[in-house]
Design a protein around this motif. Structure first.
Motif, short mmCIF file in Angstrom:
data_model
loop_
_atom_site.label_atom_id
_atom_site.label_comp_id
_atom_site.label_asym_id
_atom_site.label_seq_id
_atom_site.Cartn_x
_atom_site.Cartn_y
_atom_site.Cartn_z
N SER A 41 0.86 -1.19 0.00
CA SER A 41 0.00 0.00 0.00
C SER A 41 0.89 1.23 0.00
N ILE A 90 1.36 5.32 0.79
CA ILE A 90 0.81 6.40 1.61
C ILE A 90 1.47 7.74 1.32
N VAL A 93 -3.01 6.90 -0.64
CA VAL A 93 -3.96 7.66 0.19
C VAL A 93 -3.14 8.34 1.28
N THR A 94 -3.70 9.33 1.94
CA THR A 94 -2.95 9.97 3.02
C THR A 94 -2.79 8.97 4.17
N LYS A 112 -3.39 9.45 7.13
CA LYS A 112 -4.56 9.57 8.01
C LYS A 112 -5.70 8.67 7.49
N GLU A 113 -5.97 8.77 6.18
CA GLU A 113 -6.98 7.88 5.59
C GLU A 113 -6.59 6.43 5.78
N TYR A 114 -5.30 6.16 5.53
CA TYR A 114 -4.84 4.78 5.63
C TYR A 114 -5.08 4.22 7.03
N GLY A 120 -7.15 5.21 9.17
CA GLY A 120 -8.57 5.20 9.48
C GLY A 120 -9.28 3.95 9.00
N GLN A 121 -8.68 3.24 8.04
CA GLN A 121 -9.29 2.00 7.54
C GLN A 121 -9.03 0.85 8.53
N GLU A 142 2.66 11.97 12.86
CA GLU A 142 2.29 10.74 12.14
C GLU A 142 2.64 9.50 12.96
#
Lengths: 229, 229
Positions: free
Chosen positions: B104, B106, B144-145, B147-149, B151-152, B194
């Motif tokens: 993935s 980021i 994805v950011t 943060k989004e990452y 959040g999943q 982060e």
């Protein structure tokens, strides 16, 4: 932190022309500023700029760290250069970053590359050493035939050939000492006669997992494991 | 041995146009010849050419090996793409060769690369899978950011962040189970906020030795160790 490299620095604390220009013109360092220098044999020097000359920057050594982050063992990889030189350059860069003491290049029956520009590979090694803040520059030795190579006295206490066959044990199951050498074959693998020669010279066969790895990948996996196990 | 790749091959045993051309025109395979095909989800098919069509080579499946060299654990690397895309392409190629299940990408505060051509990276993954004779194609998921990452929902049972600080333990000293994910920062490292976010999401900090590694090197060292330890 930016690290400079100069061989035999302790005898002559002056930066070479390219580094002087980089230090004074690009980084705009001035008299009295501090920079770090390594001589590639384990010394890390904290220096003060005595003369901010763009061609011959003179430095005063303020402090010396000997054996800076000395590697836990002497790791040598003997490798057959790949047809595509980028793959070999990448190998040198990554091996230096991860940690390696010596790289030797061999010519084998199935080698597609018969020549090597050692100067360029040395420059890549210097740049990787500086980038990863190391004080040890690995020795790179020029291409010789595998026969010549095996005919020389090998100082490593443990000697391995990376090979996937029924006699191979896993590299990680070996008890690795303080000095080790691993030989990695070309694209197209070693010729059986070369494996016999290596065995006669005291090399043990090891595998590095089940994957069919490219030459430069096998070299990197070996360097990683020998640094960690 | 040459390996071909076709998604959902079992439902439709026909090679795509590019592969058909490669098989029939370049490799000069004929009706009745045998070739190997994988569908990238663990199946390795031994096939016989039924129709040597240069655009739509039809195959008969003679034998199927399920879960061919199934990886011993699910390894996922979450990585911030490097400014120089070559370094990321190299990472994907080597990670597939050594063995990886998921990659993935980021976007972090210090990321210099904000876009990614996932198609090209997928092609590199397919080519590395075929070259290293694997039957599992890793999933690559787009940028994805962080943060989004975070959040999943993360399905990996163990989650690590590669980081050199006083709280980090060595990756090799952890007891690694059958499903693991490791996050690797950008050139310029993660922002402290982060790291905090990752810790709040249950990530543990690990180091991979003492070297200051480039992003793609850290990713490769992680993949190597997670395959071997």
């Amino acid at each position: 932190m930016q690290l400079f490299y100069k061989a035999n620095f302790e005898q002559d604390a002056i930066l070479d022309e390219i580094d002087s220009k980089h230090c004074i013109r690009v980084l705009r360092k001035k008299e009295g500023d501090e920079i770090m220098v390594t001589d590639g044999i384990g010394n890390l020097f904290t220096c003060q700029i005595a003369d901010a000359n763009q061609k011959k920057t003179k430095l005063n050594i303020l402090a010396t760290q000997r054996e800076f982050e000395k590697p836990k063992r002497h790791i040598k990889v003997v490798i057959a250069p790949t047809k595509n030189i980028d793959r070999m350059e990448y190998f040198v860069e990554k091996a230096v970053e991860i940690g390696i003491s010596e790289i030797s290049f061999i010519l084998t029956k199935n080698s597609e590359r018969k020549h090597l520009k050692l100067d360029r590979l040395n420059r890549i090694a210097v740049s990787a050493m500086k980038q990863s803040l190391k004080a040890y520059l690995p020795d790179l030795t020029n291409l010789v035939t595998i026969k010549e190579y095996l005919g020389q006295a090998e100082t490593a206490k443990q000697k391995f050939v990376a090979h996937l066959n029924e006699k191979s044990t896993d590299l990680t199951t070996n008890d690795i000492g303080d000095s080790v050498c691993i030989m990695v074959g070309p694209e197209g693998d070693f010729d059986p006669s070369e494996i016999e020669m290596a065995e006669a010279a005291g090399y043990e066969m090891v595998s590095m997992g089940h994957s069919r790895l490219r030459t430069e990948t096998a070299g990197l996996v070996a360097v990683t494991l020998l640094n960690m196990i």
